[in-house]
Design an enzyme around this catalytic site. Structure first.
Site, PDB file in Angstrom:
ATOM      1  N   THR A  65       0.844  -1.203   0.000  1.00 13.25           N
ATOM      2  CA  THR A  65       0.000   0.000   0.000  1.00 13.25           C
ATOM      3  C   THR A  65       0.880   1.255   0.000  1.00 13.25           C
ATOM      4  OG1 THR A  65      -1.372  -1.329   1.481  1.00 13.25           O
ATOM      5  CG2 THR A  65      -2.149   0.875   0.972  1.00 13.25           C
ATOM      6  N   GLY A  97       6.026  -6.917   6.509  1.00 13.19           N
ATOM      7  CA  GLY A  97       7.093  -6.844   5.507  1.00 13.19           C
ATOM      8  C   GLY A  97       8.477  -6.840   6.138  1.00 13.19           C
ATOM      9  N   GLU A 108      10.173   1.523  10.544  1.00 14.13           N
ATOM     10  CA  GLU A 108       8.823   2.112  10.448  1.00 14.13           C
ATOM     11  C   GLU A 108       8.454   2.809  11.749  1.00 14.13           C
ATOM     12  OE1 GLU A 108       6.697  -0.868   7.219  1.00 14.13           O
ATOM     13  OE2 GLU A 108       6.518  -1.324   9.324  1.00 14.13           O
ATOM     14  N   LYS A 129      -8.032  -5.077   6.642  1.00 15.15           N
ATOM     15  CA  LYS A 129      -7.088  -4.852   7.743  1.00 15.15           C
ATOM     16  C   LYS A 129      -7.775  -4.542   9.071  1.00 15.15           C
ATOM     17  CE  LYS A 129      -3.650  -5.340   4.944  1.00 15.15           C
ATOM     18  NZ  LYS A 129      -2.576  -4.467   4.648  1.00 15.15           N
TER      19      LYS A 129
HETATM   20  C1  5RP Z   1       5.849  -3.698   6.525  1.00 17.18           C
HETATM   21  C2  5RP Z   1       4.528  -3.276   7.051  1.00 17.18           C
HETATM   22  C3  5RP Z   1       3.458  -3.036   6.054  1.00 17.18           C
HETATM   23  O1  5RP Z   1       3.030  -1.728   6.148  1.00 17.18           O
HETATM   24  C4  5RP Z   1       2.328  -3.988   6.350  1.00 17.18           C
HETATM   25  O2  5RP Z   1       2.843  -5.318   6.291  1.00 17.18           O
HETATM   26  C5  5RP Z   1       1.178  -3.838   5.356  1.00 17.18           C
HETATM   27  O3  5RP Z   1       1.615  -4.221   4.096  1.00 17.18           O
HETATM   28  P1  5RP Z   1       0.720  -4.129   2.803  1.00 17.18           P
HETATM   29  O4  5RP Z   1       0.469  -2.701   2.521  1.00 17.18           O
HETATM   30  O5  5RP Z   1       1.569  -4.802   1.766  1.00 17.18           O
HETATM   31  O6  5RP Z   1      -0.561  -4.899   3.061  1.00 17.18           O
HETATM   32  O7  5RP Z   1       4.303  -3.119   8.215  1.00 17.18           O
HETATM   33  O8  5RP Z   1       6.733  -3.992   7.563  1.00 17.18           O
END
Ligand code: 5RP
Length: 233
Positions: free
Chosen positions: A38, A107, A113, A131
């Site tokens: 995203t 991720g 982050e 989510k």
């Molecule tokens: C990476 C993260 C991402 O923001 C989280 O996994 C959401 O990922 P996506 O947007 O691919 O669903 O925390 O460490």
């Protein structure tokens, strides 16, 4: 709906949320760039505006991947020596619970982050409706650990009721974070009291950071097929 079309649908919702988040950006801002699919949409949308000289921004990224992507579009990067606070950070999340309590780190980028989010005046989450949860924990909670301490931390996390597993890459090797640590993905426990759990995790020696982001997000932009829901604390 088949698997492929469900994931296409989720991707288009993620794009919608990212588009809405671009509306929050003004020229002159210093931005935090999140990680994941995203956040990647968001970075690409920003990048296109930078390339067309429609937007003048600076950024700090929460992962090497996001920085590499931003540089491809010509987004200028700074560091925390040059800039102590960010105007706005936009990032994804794995779970979004009441009070904007989050699980992040799917991720593997949770440490940077959290650093970037903590330095931001405004921290905005973008995601699709899948989510949203009532209670955190169905998504395994990522915990970043110093490699030497992994067996000890595994025991401590098991005592808390989790089933921790070292994150592996598709090639069978251990996943190593941008900071050279391991990730323990902790499943099997729904988290009733995120703040109490965060305090317990913070007290385990060898834990570098965990994926509970509490009291950090100001706004969540959640895309549904009908509209973008704006959730505040
Ligand atoms: C990476 C993260 C991402 O923001 C989280 O996994 C959401 O990922 P996506 O947007 O691919 O669903 O925390 O460490």
């Amino acid at each position: 709906m088949g698997k492929e079309s469900a994931s296409d649908e989720r991707a288009s919702l993620k794009l919608l949320a990212a588009q809405r988040a671009v509306e929050l950006v003004e020229s002159g801002m210093t931005l935090g760039l999140g990680s994941g699919t995203t956040a990647t949409f968001w970075i690409k949308l920003l990048g296109e505006k930078v390339r067309k000289q429609e937007l003048k921004i600076r950024a700090i990224a929460s992962s090497e991947d996001s920085e590499r992507l931003g540089r491809e579009y010509g987004i200028p990067f700074v560091n925390f020596e040059e800039c102590k606070s960010l105007d706005l950070t936009v990032d994804g999340a794995d779970e979004i619970a009441p009070k904007l309590a989050l699980i992040k780190g799917g991720g593997g980028k949770l440490l940077r982050e959290k650093i970037v989010a903590s330095a931001s005046k405004r921290f905005v989450i973008v995601g699709d409706e899948s989510k949203q949860v009532e209670r955190l924990g169905r998504f395994p909670l990522p915990v970043e650990v110093i490699p030497m301490a992994a067996p000890l931390v595994t025991n401590s996390l098991s005592e808390l009721g989790f089933t921790p597993a070292i994150r592996m890459k598709p090639d069978g090797r251990r996943y190593i974070t941008d900071e050279g640590n391991l990730i323990l993905d902790c499943s099997g426990l729904l988290i009733d009291d995120p703040a109490a759990m965060a305090a317990k995790l913070d007290s385990i020696v060898g834990v570098v950071e965990h994926g509970l982001f509490l009291g950090m997000a100001d706004l969540a932009l959640i895309a549904t097929p009908d509209k973008i829901i704006e959730r505040t604390v």
